[in-house]
Write a protein that holds these residues in place. Structure first.
Motif, mmCIF file in Angstrom:
data_model
loop_
_atom_site.group_PDB
_atom_site.id
_atom_site.type_symbol
_atom_site.label_atom_id
_atom_site.label_comp_id
_atom_site.label_asym_id
_atom_site.label_seq_id
_atom_site.Cartn_x
_atom_site.Cartn_y
_atom_site.Cartn_z
ATOM 1 N N LEU A 14 0.722 -27.027 -8.812
ATOM 2 C CA LEU A 14 2.050 -26.366 -8.941
ATOM 3 C C LEU A 14 1.515 -25.050 -8.406
ATOM 4 O O LEU A 14 0.762 -24.135 -8.730
ATOM 5 N N PRO A 15 2.279 -24.452 -7.426
ATOM 6 C CA PRO A 15 2.315 -23.457 -6.802
ATOM 7 C C PRO A 15 2.313 -22.184 -7.511
ATOM 8 O O PRO A 15 3.076 -22.299 -8.706
ATOM 9 N N THR A 16 1.721 -21.000 -7.329
ATOM 10 C CA THR A 16 1.884 -19.864 -8.171
ATOM 11 C C THR A 16 3.448 -19.212 -8.151
ATOM 12 O O THR A 16 3.985 -19.287 -7.048
ATOM 13 N N ASP A 17 3.668 -18.935 -9.396
ATOM 14 C CA ASP A 17 5.139 -18.399 -9.537
ATOM 15 C C ASP A 17 5.300 -17.076 -8.599
ATOM 16 O O ASP A 17 4.392 -16.166 -8.335
ATOM 17 N N PRO A 18 6.185 -17.214 -7.662
ATOM 18 C CA PRO A 18 6.314 -16.195 -6.501
ATOM 19 C C PRO A 18 6.493 -14.644 -7.060
ATOM 20 O O PRO A 18 6.014 -13.837 -6.294
ATOM 21 N N ARG A 19 6.790 -14.426 -8.128
ATOM 22 C CA ARG A 19 6.872 -13.256 -8.740
ATOM 23 C C ARG A 19 5.615 -12.576 -9.037
ATOM 24 O O ARG A 19 5.369 -11.358 -9.354
ATOM 25 N N TRP A 20 4.525 -13.455 -9.053
ATOM 26 C CA TRP A 20 3.200 -13.003 -9.447
ATOM 27 C C TRP A 20 2.812 -11.783 -8.328
ATOM 28 O O TRP A 20 2.371 -10.913 -8.779
ATOM 29 N N VAL A 21 2.702 -12.324 -7.055
ATOM 30 C CA VAL A 21 2.277 -11.349 -5.947
ATOM 31 C C VAL A 21 3.130 -9.812 -6.040
ATOM 32 O O VAL A 21 2.456 -8.994 -5.814
ATOM 33 N N ASN A 22 4.252 -10.080 -6.585
ATOM 34 C CA ASN A 22 4.956 -8.791 -6.649
ATOM 35 C C ASN A 22 4.690 -7.787 -7.637
ATOM 36 O O ASN A 22 4.255 -6.616 -7.521
ATOM 37 N N ILE A 190 -1.145 -23.637 -15.985
ATOM 38 C CA ILE A 190 -0.393 -22.548 -15.077
ATOM 39 C C ILE A 190 1.094 -22.649 -15.644
ATOM 40 O O ILE A 190 1.633 -21.706 -15.553
ATOM 41 N N ARG A 191 1.632 -23.679 -15.738
ATOM 42 C CA ARG A 191 2.895 -23.751 -16.202
ATOM 43 C C ARG A 191 3.310 -22.898 -17.602
ATOM 44 O O ARG A 191 4.125 -22.403 -17.792
ATOM 45 N N ASN A 192 2.263 -22.989 -18.367
ATOM 46 C CA ASN A 192 2.458 -22.260 -19.774
ATOM 47 C C ASN A 192 2.138 -20.974 -19.748
ATOM 48 O O ASN A 192 2.266 -20.335 -20.694
ATOM 49 N N LEU A 193 1.555 -20.447 -18.774
ATOM 50 C CA LEU A 193 1.027 -19.040 -18.726
ATOM 51 C C LEU A 193 2.012 -18.160 -17.884
ATOM 52 O O LEU A 193 2.397 -18.485 -16.904
ATOM 53 N N GLU A 194 2.474 -17.218 -18.561
ATOM 54 C CA GLU A 194 3.227 -16.015 -17.901
ATOM 55 C C GLU A 194 2.610 -15.412 -16.836
ATOM 56 O O GLU A 194 1.257 -15.120 -17.100
ATOM 57 N N PRO A 195 3.275 -15.381 -15.677
ATOM 58 C CA PRO A 195 2.550 -14.689 -14.754
ATOM 59 C C PRO A 195 2.280 -13.037 -15.032
ATOM 60 O O PRO A 195 3.181 -12.446 -15.510
#
Ligand SMILES: [Fe+2]
Ligand SMILES: [Fe+2]
Length: 201
Positions: A14-22, A190-195
């Motif tokens: 599962l790739p990291t949620d793209p919102r995380w980097v922002n 990772i799916r269950n953790l909010e970024p």
């Protein structure tokens, strides 16, 4: 390219949620503090493996090198904090690592437990590597870009070394099968953790 790298090289499901980097870029002090502790924990985990398995010569040798490298990463993160006039803040609970560590099976063959431990460490390296790649590619600060690029390369090497090392002590097919299971588990975590804005993971 990013998700190709994530899926084929690192094999993360599962790739990291793209919102995380922002959100990470807006909170670089928090990210650096959390990152410093990730490096400290990586060094500490290497030391624990040495203490727990002193009879495994190859492991002791490889962990000795790894601890030195992770400690140098810790020093480098501290230097990045200092450069910006920040200090090392408090350690925070690392839910990601806590959840993943629950899957190191207790009891049974000592080598099986070692394999689980090495593979969990491998996955933490892989996820960290993926996140460093995102930071390297997306962050504006040029010094930090270079820093994250170098760490991405280093942690990718650690990922490979941990899997290889597991195969020293357990049959390759057993290691591959367990790695596959743990990759699924890691994706679920990772799916269950909010970024979060203050966490590397
Ligand atoms: Fe590191
Ligand atoms: Fe590492």
């Amino acid at each position: 390219m990013s998700s190709q790298f994530t899926k084929t090289i690192l094999r993360l499901q599962l790739p990291t949620d793209p919102r995380w980097v922002n959100i990470a870029e807006k909170n670089i002090e928090e990210i650096l503090v959390d990152h410093a502790y990730c490096e400290q924990k990586a060094a500490t985990s290497g030391i624990s493996l040495i203490v727990k398995y002193p009879d495994k010569t190859r492991l002791v040798e490889e962990m000795t090198d790894l601890v030195a490298e992770e400690w140098s990463h810790f020093e480098r993160v501290l230097a990045e904090l200092k450069k910006r006039g920040w200090g090392l803040g408090r350690n925070r609970p690392d839910e990601y690592v806590v959840e993943l560590t629950k899957h190191i099976r207790k009891g049974g063959l000592r080598e099986r437990q070692l394999m689980d431990h090495l593979l969990v460490n491998a996955l933490i390296e892989a996820r960290s590597c993926e996140r460093f790649k995102l930071l390297w590619k997306n962050i504006q600060d040029e010094d930090l870009q270079k820093f994250y690029y170098e760490l991405m390369v280093s942690e990718a090497g650690h990922y490979v070394s941990f899997v290889k090392l597991a195969k020293e002590y357990m049959p390759a097919d057993v290691v591959d099968a367990r790695l596959k299971e743990l990759l699924e588990i890691e994706a679920e975590i990772i799916r269950n953790l909010e970024p979060r804005p203050d966490r590397m993971h």
